[in-house]
Design an enzyme around this catalytic site. Structure first.
Site, PDB file in Angstrom:
ATOM      1  N   LYS A 127       0.830  -1.217   0.000  1.00 41.67           N
ATOM      2  CA  LYS A 127       0.000   0.000   0.000  1.00 41.67           C
ATOM      3  C   LYS A 127       0.863   1.265   0.000  1.00 41.67           C
ATOM      4  CE  LYS A 127      -1.977  -0.754   4.027  1.00 41.67           C
ATOM      5  NZ  LYS A 127      -1.247  -1.865   4.635  1.00 41.67           N
ATOM      6  N   ARG A 171      -9.530   0.912   9.024  1.00 40.59           N
ATOM      7  CA  ARG A 171      -9.137  -0.445   9.386  1.00 40.59           C
ATOM      8  C   ARG A 171     -10.247  -1.169  10.136  1.00 40.59           C
ATOM      9  NH1 ARG A 171      -3.238   0.651   9.303  1.00 40.59           N
ATOM     10  NH2 ARG A 171      -2.083  -1.243   9.666  1.00 40.59           N
ATOM     11  N   ARG A 200      11.814  -5.700   5.346  1.00 42.18           N
ATOM     12  CA  ARG A 200      11.506  -4.334   4.908  1.00 42.18           C
ATOM     13  C   ARG A 200      12.373  -3.314   5.655  1.00 42.18           C
ATOM     14  NH1 ARG A 200       5.317  -2.318   4.990  1.00 42.18           N
ATOM     15  NH2 ARG A 200       5.382  -2.677   7.245  1.00 42.18           N
ATOM     16  N   ARG A 214      11.456  -1.102  11.105  1.00 46.64           N
ATOM     17  CA  ARG A 214      10.420  -0.666  12.042  1.00 46.64           C
ATOM     18  C   ARG A 214      10.311  -1.660  13.192  1.00 46.64           C
ATOM     19  NH1 ARG A 214       5.067   0.666   8.689  1.00 46.64           N
ATOM     20  NH2 ARG A 214       4.154  -0.461  10.434  1.00 46.64           N
ATOM     21  N   ARG A 241      -0.218  -8.691  13.866  1.00 48.01           N
ATOM     22  CA  ARG A 241      -0.892  -7.681  13.043  1.00 48.01           C
ATOM     23  C   ARG A 241      -1.757  -8.342  11.975  1.00 48.01           C
ATOM     24  NH1 ARG A 241       4.139  -4.473  11.258  1.00 48.01           N
ATOM     25  NH2 ARG A 241       2.774  -3.078  10.138  1.00 48.01           N
TER      26      ARG A 241
HETATM   27  P1  AMP Z   1       0.784   0.812   9.354  1.00 45.67           P
HETATM   28  O1  AMP Z   1       1.997   1.670   9.171  1.00 45.67           O
HETATM   29  O2  AMP Z   1      -0.370   1.238   8.508  1.00 45.67           O
HETATM   30  O3  AMP Z   1       1.085  -0.663   9.245  1.00 45.67           O
HETATM   31  O4  AMP Z   1       0.299   1.060  10.873  1.00 45.67           O
HETATM   32  C1  AMP Z   1       1.127   0.761  11.984  1.00 45.67           C
HETATM   33  C2  AMP Z   1       0.284   0.619  13.239  1.00 45.67           C
HETATM   34  O5  AMP Z   1      -0.394   1.854  13.535  1.00 45.67           O
HETATM   35  C3  AMP Z   1      -0.828  -0.416  13.170  1.00 45.67           C
HETATM   36  O6  AMP Z   1      -0.355  -1.736  13.435  1.00 45.67           O
HETATM   37  C4  AMP Z   1      -1.782   0.095  14.263  1.00 45.67           C
HETATM   38  O7  AMP Z   1      -1.267  -0.194  15.553  1.00 45.67           O
HETATM   39  C5  AMP Z   1      -1.705   1.605  14.065  1.00 45.67           C
HETATM   40  N1  AMP Z   1      -2.706   2.074  13.067  1.00 45.67           N
HETATM   41  C6  AMP Z   1      -2.442   2.561  11.813  1.00 45.67           C
HETATM   42  N2  AMP Z   1      -3.580   2.891  11.180  1.00 45.67           N
HETATM   43  C7  AMP Z   1      -4.595   2.610  12.043  1.00 45.67           C
HETATM   44  C8  AMP Z   1      -6.013   2.698  11.952  1.00 45.67           C
HETATM   45  N3  AMP Z   1      -6.629   3.131  10.829  1.00 45.67           N
HETATM   46  N4  AMP Z   1      -6.735   2.310  13.033  1.00 45.67           N
HETATM   47  C9  AMP Z   1      -6.142   1.872  14.160  1.00 45.67           C
HETATM   48  N5  AMP Z   1      -4.809   1.741  14.308  1.00 45.67           N
HETATM   49  C10 AMP Z   1      -4.029   2.103  13.254  1.00 45.67           C
END
Ligand code: AMP
Length: 217
Positions: A15, A88, A125, A158, A169
Site C-alpha cells: 500500500k 481499518r 523491509r 520498524r 498484526r
Molecule cells: P501501518 O503503518 O499502517 O502498518 O500502521 C502501523 C500501526 O499503527 C498499526 O499496526 C496500528 O497499531 C496503528 N494504526 C495505523 N492505522 C490505524 C487505523 N486506521 N486504526 C487503528 N490503528 C491504526
C-alpha cells in the site's frame, strides 16, 4: 468529482509503495494513519505516549483517536486523498463515509496476498528515516547498504516489523479489517489487486481503474 482512494491490505502488501508512486505521478495527497501515529510517537506528544505500546504490540489504536487524527490532517476543499491503512474497522469506514466523503467518489483497493509471503516481506523491509521511502533487503535493495536511494537518509527496521508482531498484526487484520473489505464490496466500490505482482504492474492496474495515464519506460 473529487476522488478518495482507500488502500486496504495487511502490513507489507504494498500500500505504501503504491501510495508514494501515485503522489509522485498524479498529485494525490497521501494520508497514512500509521505514519501519523509514528510521527506522534517520535515527537513524544501525549497522544504518542498513549499509543506507543499499542502499536509496538501490533494492536489497533481506538477508532475515535484515529478518526480525530485523520480529521485534523485533511483539507477536503481541494485535494484527492489516498487513505493508506485507514479505515481499518467498519466503524472507521462509516465515519469516513458519513463525515469526510460527502461529494466524493470513493474507490477502494484491496491488496490481496498470502500470509507467508507477507511475513517474509515485512521482516526484510527497511524504511528511510528521512523521507519514508520503502526498501527491501531481498526484493528492492538500496544501492548503498543502509542508505536511502532517494534522499541519502538512514534505512531502519520498524520496531513492529518483527516476525512475532507481524503475525499478530495479520491476526488483527483478519479479525478487524477483513469486514471492511466486505463493506466496500457490498457498495460496489472494491477493486482487488493481486499484490504478489510487480510494483509496476500493480501501478498500471490501479491507474486503469482510476483512469490515469501511467507511462512506464
Ligand atoms: P501501518 O503503518 O499502517 O502498518 O500502521 C502501523 C500501526 O499503527 C498499526 O499496526 C496500528 O497499531 C496503528 N494504526 C495505523 N492505522 C490505524 C487505523 N486506521 N486504526 C487503528 N490503528 C491504526
Amino acid at each position: 468529482m473529487r476522488r478518495q482512494v482507500v488502500f486496504i491490505g495487511a502490513p507489507g502488501s504494498g500500500k505504501g509503495t503504491q501510495s508514494k508512486r501515485l503522489v509522485k505521478t498524479h498529485g494525490f495527497v497521501h494520508l497514512s494513519t500509521g505514519d501519523i501515529l509514528r510521527d506522534e510517537i517520535a515527537r513524544k506528544t501525549s497522544l504518542g505516549e498513549r499509543v506507543s505500546a499499542i502499536i509496538s504490540g501490533g494492536q489497533l489504536v481506538d477508532d475515535i483517536t484515529t478518526f480525530e487524527l485523520v480529521k485534523n490532517r485533511i483539507n477536503l476543499a481541494n485535494n484527492s486523498y489516498i487513505f493508506d491503512g485507514f479505515p481499518r474497522t467498519v466503524n472507521q469506514a462509516n465515519l469516513l463515509d458519513s463525515e469526510l466523503s460527502l461529494d466524493c467518489k470513493v474507490v477502494a483497493f484491496y491488496f490481496e496476498i498470502n500470509i507467508e509471503e507477507l511475513v517474509k516481506r515485512v521482516v526484510s523491509r527497511r524504511i528511510c528515516e528521512g523521507c519514508g521511502s520503502i526498501f527491501n533487503l531481498v526484493s528492492n535493495v538500496s544501492r548503498l547498504d543502509g542508505t536511502c536511494d532517494d534522499c541519502g537518509g538512514i534505512l531502519v527496521h520498524r520496531k513492529d516489523d518483527s516476525e512475532i508482531t507481524v503475525r499478530r498484526r495479520m491476526e488483527v487484520f483478519e479479525n478487524r479489517t477483513r469486514p471492511v473489505i466486505d463493506y466496500y464490496n457490498g457498495r460496489g466500490q472494491l477493486n482487488r489487486i493481486e499484490a504478489i505482482k510487480s510494483a509496476d504492474e500493480i501501478e498500471r492496474q490501479i491507474g486503469q481503474v482510476l483512469g490515469l495515464n501511467i507511462v512506464k519506460n
